[in-house]
Design an enzyme around this catalytic site. Structure first.
Site, PDB file in Angstrom:
ATOM      1  N   HIS A   1      12.095   0.799   7.311  1.00 35.22           N
ATOM      2  CA  HIS A   1      12.651   1.278   6.048  1.00 35.22           C
ATOM      3  C   HIS A   1      12.485   0.196   5.011  1.00 35.22           C
ATOM      4  O   HIS A   1      12.608  -0.985   5.326  1.00 35.22           O
ATOM      5  CB  HIS A   1      14.141   1.627   6.222  1.00 35.22           C
TER       6      HIS A   1
ATOM      7  N   ASP B   1      15.240   9.571   9.995  1.00 35.13           N
ATOM      8  CA  ASP B   1      14.360  10.639  10.483  1.00 35.13           C
ATOM      9  C   ASP B   1      14.098  10.563  11.976  1.00 35.13           C
ATOM     10  O   ASP B   1      13.529  11.487  12.545  1.00 35.13           O
ATOM     11  CB  ASP B   1      13.014  10.579   9.739  1.00 35.13           C
TER      12      ASP B   1
HETATM   13  N1  CMC Z   1       5.362   1.137  12.853  1.00 34.67           N
HETATM   14  C1  CMC Z   1       4.655  -0.010  12.985  1.00 34.67           C
HETATM   15  N2  CMC Z   1       4.641  -0.997  12.065  1.00 34.67           N
HETATM   16  C2  CMC Z   1       5.358  -0.806  10.948  1.00 34.67           C
HETATM   17  C3  CMC Z   1       6.108   0.367  10.735  1.00 34.67           C
HETATM   18  C4  CMC Z   1       6.103   1.355  11.738  1.00 34.67           C
HETATM   19  N3  CMC Z   1       6.797   2.490  11.583  1.00 34.67           N
HETATM   20  N4  CMC Z   1       6.725   0.293   9.533  1.00 34.67           N
HETATM   21  C5  CMC Z   1       6.363  -0.888   9.013  1.00 34.67           C
HETATM   22  N5  CMC Z   1       5.543  -1.556   9.863  1.00 34.67           N
HETATM   23  C6  CMC Z   1       4.992  -2.910   9.672  1.00 34.67           C
HETATM   24  C7  CMC Z   1       3.849  -2.922   8.674  1.00 34.67           C
HETATM   25  O1  CMC Z   1       2.602  -2.707   9.309  1.00 34.67           O
HETATM   26  C8  CMC Z   1       3.997  -4.296   8.064  1.00 34.67           C
HETATM   27  O2  CMC Z   1       3.478  -5.219   8.998  1.00 34.67           O
HETATM   28  P1  CMC Z   1       2.762  -6.600   8.471  1.00 34.67           P
HETATM   29  O3  CMC Z   1       3.834  -7.355   7.749  1.00 34.67           O
HETATM   30  O4  CMC Z   1       2.271  -7.260   9.700  1.00 34.67           O
HETATM   31  O5  CMC Z   1       1.650  -6.145   7.555  1.00 34.67           O
HETATM   32  C9  CMC Z   1       5.507  -4.525   8.033  1.00 34.67           C
HETATM   33  O6  CMC Z   1       6.024  -3.706   9.103  1.00 34.67           O
HETATM   34  C10 CMC Z   1       6.164  -4.105   6.719  1.00 34.67           C
HETATM   35  O7  CMC Z   1       5.781  -2.748   6.449  1.00 34.67           O
HETATM   36  P2  CMC Z   1       5.556  -2.139   5.008  1.00 34.67           P
HETATM   37  O8  CMC Z   1       4.661  -0.954   5.116  1.00 34.67           O
HETATM   38  O9  CMC Z   1       5.155  -3.228   4.071  1.00 34.67           O
HETATM   39  O10 CMC Z   1       7.040  -1.678   4.648  1.00 34.67           O
HETATM   40  P3  CMC Z   1       7.457  -0.702   3.486  1.00 34.67           P
HETATM   41  O11 CMC Z   1       8.821  -1.103   3.095  1.00 34.67           O
HETATM   42  O12 CMC Z   1       6.416  -0.685   2.419  1.00 34.67           O
HETATM   43  O13 CMC Z   1       7.444   0.735   4.181  1.00 34.67           O
HETATM   44  C11 CMC Z   1       8.141   2.629   5.435  1.00 34.67           C
HETATM   45  C12 CMC Z   1       8.586   1.375   4.656  1.00 34.67           C
HETATM   46  C13 CMC Z   1       9.374   3.451   5.756  1.00 34.67           C
HETATM   47  C14 CMC Z   1       7.203   3.464   4.558  1.00 34.67           C
HETATM   48  C15 CMC Z   1       7.414   2.184   6.726  1.00 34.67           C
HETATM   49  O14 CMC Z   1       8.298   1.437   7.541  1.00 34.67           O
HETATM   50  C16 CMC Z   1       6.834   3.373   7.498  1.00 34.67           C
HETATM   51  O15 CMC Z   1       5.713   3.785   7.218  1.00 34.67           O
HETATM   52  N6  CMC Z   1       7.613   3.922   8.499  1.00 34.67           N
HETATM   53  C17 CMC Z   1       7.168   5.096   9.215  1.00 34.67           C
HETATM   54  C18 CMC Z   1       7.428   6.359   8.394  1.00 34.67           C
HETATM   55  C19 CMC Z   1       8.922   6.697   8.331  1.00 34.67           C
HETATM   56  O16 CMC Z   1       9.620   6.705   9.319  1.00 34.67           O
HETATM   57  N7  CMC Z   1       9.390   7.053   7.115  1.00 34.67           N
HETATM   58  C20 CMC Z   1      10.769   7.472   6.876  1.00 34.67           C
HETATM   59  C21 CMC Z   1      11.503   6.474   6.031  1.00 34.67           C
HETATM   60  S1  CMC Z   1      13.275   6.768   5.981  1.00 34.67           S
HETATM   61  C22 CMC Z   1      13.496   8.306   5.213  1.00 34.67           C
HETATM   62  C23 CMC Z   1      12.888   8.492   3.869  1.00 34.67           C
HETATM   63  O17 CMC Z   1      12.559   7.564   3.130  1.00 34.67           O
HETATM   64  O18 CMC Z   1      12.729   9.652   3.502  1.00 34.67           O
END
Ligand code: CMC
Length: 440
Positions: free
Chosen positions: A307, A365
């Site tokens: 998140h 989720d």
């Molecule tokens: N699985 C594996 N690695 C992950 C994941 C994941 N679900 N989420 C983040 N990472 C890693 C990412 O690869 C990055 O690694 P590194 O620093 O080595 O490059 C690090 O963690 C930070 O990730 P980010 O993409 O920069 O984080 P963000 O804040 O931009 O994204 C997120 C947040 C929710 C989009 C992301 O965690 C994600 O894609 N999660 C899976 C989809 C999900 O469950 N979404 C629902 C969010 S909660 C409800 C809502 O918002 O509606």
């Protein structure tokens, strides 16, 4: 002494003192509004990771501590004692209602549940296998064409009526999406039923057999709606505010927020989690999926994990996880093997250095799909359920934005990285003429 931060431009030697504000909670915020005027500079913050886009008194979340408050009330207390409709009132008006206010609110919502008969005919324009979120976006936007008499965004009564209409009609529009996909007749709202009961009746009752409401299922769905009702300035809500800042029609603003919510990185994740758990299929495959999630050359991510703000367990996920356990004792529709895979995947991930280092925990989720499955809500409807719940937050945030004295059209700037100015060249001067006829 006034709290300020001095920004010095080392290239020109100019400097400005930016005011710093402290909200009720949360980090201090630097006001950079004068930056362009005084230093001729913008700030760059892709993904708005460190940008507060507005002042808001609706929802607070502390990602480090795992705290979520609606109008100051902890989500755990609301989940235990409140109802979704009461939470809607709280989000909209800032206070919990008295008994009389609640009765009036329920009555107002109830009498706005029906959607115009012409609008119900629009469903026929969608393919039978259309994703219900595409129908939700379209039909919600189309509500704009029905209420011309109350669309003055500067009139508080019009805004209030619009909010009531949105909260009232969302379950009806959602249930009609489901009925359209299965080819069953639409079920009209029934004024004698409560908000959630009514939604379940419109979803599951059928002309050829009676439908009996299960109070445990009703309570579980009510809980899910409470937990999804608002969540500060996330992508969907920011979209609603941005569209609203241009003075767009409020129904169109909500439709825009819904389109954003549909994305897999946002509300679309609840559907994606179930696809992922089904794909894993067996505990013995979990390690392979964890390996894939850690592999940077593989686009696969653990859906329902991570998140932007929560760097500790998402408090909503904690509540839903417990609700899954409770439901398991009470309802035989809970997919126990799927729940077990989910718990085992969580256990393994939370012992893994990769997830610990990046503070990736299950989000709202991750377990919500298990509950929706137990309630026999079809998989493509999961994000629709999120949208129904979030409509209360969207319209509350829209109302707050419209009455904010600081309101201006949202207009971010950019760091331009394209070509320098150049002159147009006629086609014959652009290079050799080689006949490239694609598809020939
Ligand atoms: N699985 C594996 N690695 C992950 C994941 C994941 N679900 N989420 C983040 N990472 C890693 C990412 O690869 C990055 O690694 P590194 O620093 O080595 O490059 C690090 O963690 C930070 O990730 P980010 O993409 O920069 O984080 P963000 O804040 O931009 O994204 C997120 C947040 C929710 C989009 C992301 O965690 C994600 O894609 N999660 C899976 C989809 C999900 O469950 N979404 C629902 C969010 S909660 C409800 C809502 O918002 O509606």
């Amino acid at each position: 002494m006034k709290d300020t931060v001095t920004i010095i431009d080392n290239a020109t030697g100019k400097q400005i003192d930016c005011p710093v504000y402290q909200g009720t909670y949360g980090p201090r915020v630097i006001d950079t509004q004068a930056l362009y005027k005084k230093l001729g500079m913008f700030t760059l913050d892709p993904g708005f990771v460190t940008t507060a886009s507005c002042r808001s008194a609706i929802t607070y979340l502390d990602g480090e501590e795992g705290i979520l408050l609606y109008r100051g009330y902890p989500i755990e207390q609301l989940a235990e004692h409140s109802t979704y409709l009461e939470v809607c009132y709280l989000l909209l008006y800032g206070e919990l209602p008295t008994a009389i206010q609640m009765l009036e609110f329920e009555e107002a919502i109830k009498t706005r549940q029906l959607v115009h008969e012409h609008l119900t005919r629009s469903y026929a324009g969608y393919r039978y296998d259309a994703h219900p979120m595409s129908i939700m976006v379209g039909i919600t936007g189309a509500l704009s064409s029905y209420y011309h008499e109350a669309l003055d965004i500067n009139d508080p009564d019009d805004r209030d009526l619009t909010a009531i209409r949105i909260i009232g009609k969302m379950p009806t529009i959602a249930a009609h999406c489901h009925k359209h996909s299965v080819g069953h007749p639409f079920v009209y709202p029934n004024y004698s039923l409560g908000y959630v009961e009514n939604f379940m009746n419109m979803m599951f009752s059928h002309p050829s057999r009676p439908y009996e409401l299960n109070p445990k299922a009703v309570r579980a769905l009510d809980l899910l709606l409470i937990l999804h009702a608002d969540h500060e300035q996330n992508a969907g809500t920011s979209t609603v505010r941005l569209a609203g800042s241009a003075e767009a029609n409020p129904f169109a603003c909500i439709a825009a927020g819904m389109a954003t919510l549909w994305g897999r990185a946002h509300g679309g994740a609840n559907e994606a989690v179930i696809h992922m758990l089904n794909q894993i299929g067996d505990r013995k495959n979990i390690l392979n999926f964890i390996k894939r999630a850690k592999d940077k050359s593989d686009p696969f991510r653990l859906m329902g994990f991570g998140h932007r703000v929560y760097k500790n367990y998402d408090p909503r996920a904690k509540i839903i996880r417990e609700a899954c356990h409770d439901l398991l004792q009470e309802m035989d529709t809970v997919d126990q093997p799927l729940f077990e895979i989910a718990m085992e995947l969580e256990r393994i991930a939370l012992e893994d250095e990769y997830f610990l280092k990046r503070k990736l925990y299950p989000n709202v989720d991750y377990y919500s799909g298990i509950i929706l499955k137990a309630l026999e809500i079809p998989l493509p409807m999961y994000t629709v359920m999120f949208a129904v719940a979030r409509s209360a937050g969207w319209i509350s945030q829209w109302m707050e934005m419209i009455s904010d004295a600081d309101r201006r059209i949202g207009r971010p700037r950019q760091l331009y990285t394209g070509p320098v100015r150049r002159d147009y060249a006629p086609v014959e001067l652009r290079g050799p003429i080689t006949a490239v006829l694609r598809n020939s």
